[in-house]
Every structure is written in C-alpha cells, then in structure tokens.
Design an enzyme around this catalytic site. Sequence first.
Site, PDB file in Angstrom:
ATOM      1  N   SER A 107       2.034   3.759  -7.171  1.00  0.00           N
ATOM      2  CA  SER A 107       3.003   3.402  -6.143  1.00  0.00           C
ATOM      3  C   SER A 107       3.659   2.090  -6.555  1.00  0.00           C
ATOM      4  O   SER A 107       3.047   1.285  -7.272  1.00  0.00           O
ATOM      5  CB  SER A 107       2.263   3.219  -4.814  1.00  0.00           C
ATOM      6  OG  SER A 107       3.024   2.482  -3.906  1.00  0.00           O
ATOM      7  N   TYR A 136      -4.707  -1.568  -0.660  1.00  0.00           N
ATOM      8  CA  TYR A 136      -3.850  -0.472  -1.096  1.00  0.00           C
ATOM      9  C   TYR A 136      -3.163  -0.836  -2.420  1.00  0.00           C
ATOM     10  O   TYR A 136      -3.174  -0.052  -3.371  1.00  0.00           O
ATOM     11  CB  TYR A 136      -2.804  -0.138  -0.027  1.00  0.00           C
ATOM     12  CG  TYR A 136      -1.928   1.018  -0.431  1.00  0.00           C
ATOM     13  CD1 TYR A 136      -2.368   2.328  -0.262  1.00  0.00           C
ATOM     14  CD2 TYR A 136      -0.675   0.805  -0.992  1.00  0.00           C
ATOM     15  CE1 TYR A 136      -1.571   3.395  -0.652  1.00  0.00           C
ATOM     16  CE2 TYR A 136       0.122   1.864  -1.382  1.00  0.00           C
ATOM     17  CZ  TYR A 136      -0.327   3.159  -1.211  1.00  0.00           C
ATOM     18  OH  TYR A 136       0.463   4.210  -1.617  1.00  0.00           O
TER      19      TYR A 136
END
Length: 175
Positions: A104, A130
């Site tokens: 990501s 994350y």
Amino acid sequence: RRVAAAIIDAVPGAKVTVPSVPMDLMSLTSIRDFAAEVKRSWSCLDVLCLNAGRGGAANEVKEVSEDGMEAIMQVNAFGNFVLCAELMPLLQQSSAARIISQSSPARFGAKPELVQDFNAERRFVGSDQYCLSKAANVLFTRALNDRLEKAGVANVIACFTDPGFACTGVNFQHD
C-alpha cells in the site's frame, strides 16, 4: 466462491479451486492447518496471493492474537509469511510460480523506529501498525527473492503490488 466464478468468467479455461478448509490469519494454527490441507490436495501451486488489509483506523484498539502477536502485524504480514513458508514446497513444484504480496502507499509512512517494537508493546497506534505491516510486506518480498536466488530456486518469483487508490470500497470502513 464468487471470486472463483469471476476469475473463470474473466479467464475462460482457468482452473480455480477453493480449499474447503477455512483460514484465519489471526491464528498460526489455522494457517498451518489450511496449508496442510492444500498440500494434501494439490501437487503444485502456481500463484500464491498474499492479501490482507486489517487496521489503520485512528481510534483502533490494540488486539493481540492467540499467538501473542499484535493483530494488524499478524494478519497483514506475519501470517502471510507463515503461509508462504508452509506452501513453498508446492510453489517449487510449479514451472513458474509467483508469490504476490499486497502492499500500500501507506508503507511510505512506516516509522523505522517502530521496527524494534513491531508488536506495539510500548505504544499502539493503529495507523502506524498498518504502515509498518505494509512496509514489512515489501521487505519480505525482497528478502524472499534474495533467499530463493541464493538457494538456486529460479522457478519461484516473489513480487508485490500496490493498488494505489483503486476503487474497492475498502476505505468506507474508516471515518
């Protein structure tokens, strides 16, 4: 099963099989049980997609897996690493296997000082975890390719993808 049907619609003649054993990335036992079933059922594996995207909300509460790991790191990264290691013998049986890890753009926000505290023992911030998990996937991919090359394994290649801002609806989970 819907995904398998969509793949077959998009790629006529594709052979898609969905394992009957469920897998929970929050449990290393579940991952190993799933991998054992796959190894019993198949003699080779051509593509392994490692895709999980848990966490990242600002108000997220820390959760720890039954294995004692911080949940975001286990689900997004470490669980996938275990699955890959467990299925490597099948991947090596393929003529041209690919391992695809999902990253990501959040990986660019990973804080190097958190690497030593990947379990968030000192401080937990969901978005930091994350970011760290998505950076870990890229580093895993690079390290895996190095190890495969050193072991003389030329038929298995690891890569990572970055969906960018793909319109998946996943961001609706966050406020």
